[in-house]
Enzyme design. Structure first.
Site, PDB file in Angstrom:
ATOM      1  N   SER A 108      -0.152   3.476 -13.241  1.00  7.81           N
ATOM      2  CA  SER A 108      -0.290   4.874 -13.631  1.00  7.81           C
ATOM      3  C   SER A 108      -1.170   5.054 -14.864  1.00  7.81           C
ATOM      4  O   SER A 108      -1.186   4.219 -15.771  1.00  7.81           O
ATOM      5  CB  SER A 108       1.099   5.459 -13.917  1.00  7.81           C
ATOM      6  OG  SER A 108       0.996   6.768 -14.439  1.00  7.81           O
ATOM      7  N   TYR A 130      -4.793  10.994 -12.934  1.00  4.68           N
ATOM      8  CA  TYR A 130      -4.608  12.424 -12.755  1.00  4.68           C
ATOM      9  C   TYR A 130      -5.905  13.127 -13.165  1.00  4.68           C
ATOM     10  O   TYR A 130      -6.732  12.555 -13.872  1.00  4.68           O
ATOM     11  CB  TYR A 130      -3.457  12.936 -13.623  1.00  4.68           C
ATOM     12  CG  TYR A 130      -2.137  12.263 -13.361  1.00  4.68           C
ATOM     13  CD1 TYR A 130      -1.353  12.633 -12.279  1.00  4.68           C
ATOM     14  CD2 TYR A 130      -1.660  11.264 -14.209  1.00  4.68           C
ATOM     15  CE1 TYR A 130      -0.124  12.025 -12.044  1.00  4.68           C
ATOM     16  CE2 TYR A 130      -0.446  10.646 -13.975  1.00  4.68           C
ATOM     17  CZ  TYR A 130       0.312  11.025 -12.894  1.00  4.68           C
ATOM     18  OH  TYR A 130       1.513  10.419 -12.660  1.00  4.68           O
ATOM     19  N   THR A 156      -3.966  11.216  -7.971  1.00  6.24           N
ATOM     20  CA  THR A 156      -2.846  12.148  -7.842  1.00  6.24           C
ATOM     21  C   THR A 156      -3.310  13.465  -8.438  1.00  6.24           C
ATOM     22  O   THR A 156      -3.477  13.572  -9.655  1.00  6.24           O
ATOM     23  CB  THR A 156      -1.606  11.629  -8.580  1.00  6.24           C
ATOM     24  OG1 THR A 156      -1.231  10.353  -8.047  1.00  6.24           O
ATOM     25  CG2 THR A 156      -0.439  12.595  -8.436  1.00  6.24           C
ATOM     26  N   LYS A 257      -3.071  10.410  -3.140  1.00  6.00           N
ATOM     27  CA  LYS A 257      -1.610  10.370  -3.116  1.00  6.00           C
ATOM     28  C   LYS A 257      -1.046  11.786  -3.152  1.00  6.00           C
ATOM     29  O   LYS A 257      -1.561  12.646  -3.872  1.00  6.00           O
ATOM     30  CB  LYS A 257      -1.090   9.565  -4.305  1.00  6.00           C
ATOM     31  CG  LYS A 257       0.408   9.308  -4.329  1.00  6.00           C
ATOM     32  CD  LYS A 257       0.760   8.376  -5.491  1.00  6.00           C
ATOM     33  CE  LYS A 257       2.241   8.028  -5.506  1.00  6.00           C
ATOM     34  NZ  LYS A 257       3.076   9.160  -5.937  1.00  6.00           N
ATOM     35  N   HIS A 281       5.976  12.720  -4.427  1.00  8.73           N
ATOM     36  CA  HIS A 281       6.077  12.206  -5.789  1.00  8.73           C
ATOM     37  C   HIS A 281       7.528  12.007  -6.234  1.00  8.73           C
ATOM     38  O   HIS A 281       7.926  12.346  -7.347  1.00  8.73           O
ATOM     39  CB  HIS A 281       5.321  13.098  -6.768  1.00  8.73           C
ATOM     40  CG  HIS A 281       3.893  13.350  -6.355  1.00  8.73           C
ATOM     41  ND1 HIS A 281       2.984  12.326  -6.201  1.00  8.73           N
ATOM     42  CD2 HIS A 281       3.239  14.483  -6.008  1.00  8.73           C
ATOM     43  CE1 HIS A 281       1.819  12.823  -5.805  1.00  8.73           C
ATOM     44  NE2 HIS A 281       1.956  14.131  -5.679  1.00  8.73           N
ATOM     45  N   ARG A 316      14.891   2.402   0.002  1.00  8.95           N
ATOM     46  CA  ARG A 316      15.954   1.712  -0.724  1.00  8.95           C
ATOM     47  C   ARG A 316      16.367   0.395  -0.071  1.00  8.95           C
ATOM     48  O   ARG A 316      17.123  -0.369  -0.641  1.00  8.95           O
ATOM     49  CB  ARG A 316      17.204   2.607  -0.818  1.00  8.95           C
ATOM     50  CG  ARG A 316      16.994   3.894  -1.596  1.00  8.95           C
ATOM     51  CD  ARG A 316      16.740   3.640  -3.071  1.00  8.95           C
ATOM     52  NE  ARG A 316      16.644   4.890  -3.815  1.00  8.95           N
ATOM     53  CZ  ARG A 316      15.511   5.561  -4.013  1.00  8.95           C
ATOM     54  NH1 ARG A 316      14.367   5.086  -3.520  1.00  8.95           N
ATOM     55  NH2 ARG A 316      15.493   6.692  -4.711  1.00  8.95           N
TER      56      ARG A 316
END
Length: 414
Positions: A108, A130, A156, A257, A281, A316
């Site tokens: 990120s 971003y 993103t 994304k 997100h 998960r």
């Protein structure tokens, strides 16, 4: 000494909750407004069942896949997440874990470690950014990623800046000062292991974001300082998407994304992207958006033969990975799952999570009578009526119902 290994992502989450100060753990949970989307991301997977075979099963389990030009040992990638103050090594530990298990990491712009350090730990690093500032500012950050050796770019661009959670938001300081120390002291006092991890490094949690500057080593803004710049920036257009993709280079992997709609997926293809991530997100954006797994089938059906389609949100267990692949995903990306592993046991905890997903995926392959992940299909699943959300196309589940244009032909309202 307690066994550091855990047998499920749920156990990793419980250990993370026991280890982390309340505010830090609350930041990992995150979510938005009523939490509808964050809850649906996991609940939707539980609605899907399997249709297993009885005999004639095989032991072979082929899981290797190529994503954005990178050969991976399993179809699970690390999704980019913001400042990882859950562990002193942060994104570097995550990158090492991903490398040890033969997969890639998305890093990120809001990460706590410089991209140069993370890429050194794992060359299969995709840098995520971003739209902050103007095109000149964006171009400078893209060039830094190129010089650092990023294997690909993740953009993103959709963010609604929703805030306010019905269950309350944790206190997150802009920087560690006396006020932050005062407010966090009661929480930290009862979580000594977390504090000891940082004390051993001689450093306090760093709440700056070093990848938001164009030159390594330049003074980095705080997380909230960068967030303010982001909020003040103009929202990007589809022309900006095409420009960014061209700037990065037509021969370099580029992912968009946050694609949840069929019409947006087609426009992304027109813009020249290599891959799209069907993602809301993690439920941290516009609450009320459906689970990403519900939107996946329509998007994969529309553009899966033109670009790589990944699924991000709600993974998960290995069975969830199998369900996403059966509905058209090439691979999945995980977020909270690996952060809980990082909090529970550092790099080894992230490796533990990836091992659990690999093992669970292997069990699904055996039970469904397959030897390779490319054999999964919707026929492997029990899909309840009305499960899908076909956003951005005409139909009962479209985001907008078609209406007459006045000329006798149907037209979708946008």
């Amino acid at each position: 000494m307690a066994n550091p290994w855990f047998e499920s992502v749920a156990e990793a989450q419980r250990r993370a909750k026991r280890r982390l100060p309340k505010g830090v753990y609350g930041a990992l949970l995150a979510g938005s407004e009523r939490g509808l989307t964050v809850d649906d991301n996991t609940a939707a997977f539980a609605e899907l069942g399997f249709a297993p075979h009885t005999a004639g099963l095989a032991n072979d389990k082929q899981m290797a896949v190529t994503v954005m030009g990178q050969e991976l040992s399993l179809p699970v990638l690390i999704s980019p997440t913001g400042v990882q103050a859950v562990h002193p090594d942060g994104e570097v530990a995550v990158a090492r874990a991903a490398a040890a298990r033969g997969t890639a990491i998305g890093l990120s712009s809001m990460a706590s470690k410089p991209m140069e350090e993370v890429i050194a730990a794992n060359p299969k690093t995709f840098f995520q950014l971003y739209w902050v500032g103007d095109r000149d500012v964006m171009a400078a950050k893209v060039e830094r990623a190129r010089r650092a050796g990023a294997a690909g770019l993740i953009a993103t661009l959709d963010w609604s800046f929703a805030y306010g959670r019905d269950w309350g938001s944790p206190f997150i300081p802009e920087k560690i000062n006396m006020e932050a120390v005062r407010r966090y002291a009661p929480q930290v006092a009862v979580k000594p292991r977390w504090l000891w991890d940082f004390a051993k490094t001689g450093k306090i949690p760093d709440l700056t974001v070093p990848n938001m500057v164009a030159t390594p080593g330049d003074p980095a803004p705080t997380f909230f300082g960068a967030y303010g710049q982001w909020m003040a920036s103009p929202m990007p257009s589809w022309e900006d998407v095409a420009w960014l993709r061209e700037l990065w280079g037509a021969d370099r992997p580029f992912m968009l994304k946050g694609v949840m709609r069929v019409d947006d997926a087609r426009r992304a293809v027109d813009a020249g992207v290599t891959a799209i991530s069907v993602s809301n997100h993690g439920g941290n954006n516009l609450d009320g958006t459906p689970a990403s797994i519900r939107a996946l089938p329509a998007v994969a059906e529309a553009v899966g033969d033109q670009v790589e389609v990944l699924l991000d949100g709600g993974i998960r267990r290995g069975g969830d990975v199998a369900k996403a692949l059966a509905l058209g995903a090439r691979a999945v990306m995980i977020g909270r799952a690996y952060l809980w592993g990082l909090a529970a046991n550092g790099q080894a905890g992230v490796e533990n999570v990836l091992d659990l997903l690999r093992d669970g995926l292997g069990s699904a392959l055996i039970g469904l009578g397959h030897t390779s992940i490319d054999q999964f299909s919707p026929a492997d699943l029990v899909i309840p009526p009305g499960f899908e959300r076909r956003l951005g196309e005409a139909g009962a589940d479209a985001a907008f119902a078609p209406r007459s244009s006045g000329t006798g032909t149907g037209a979708q309202v946008t």
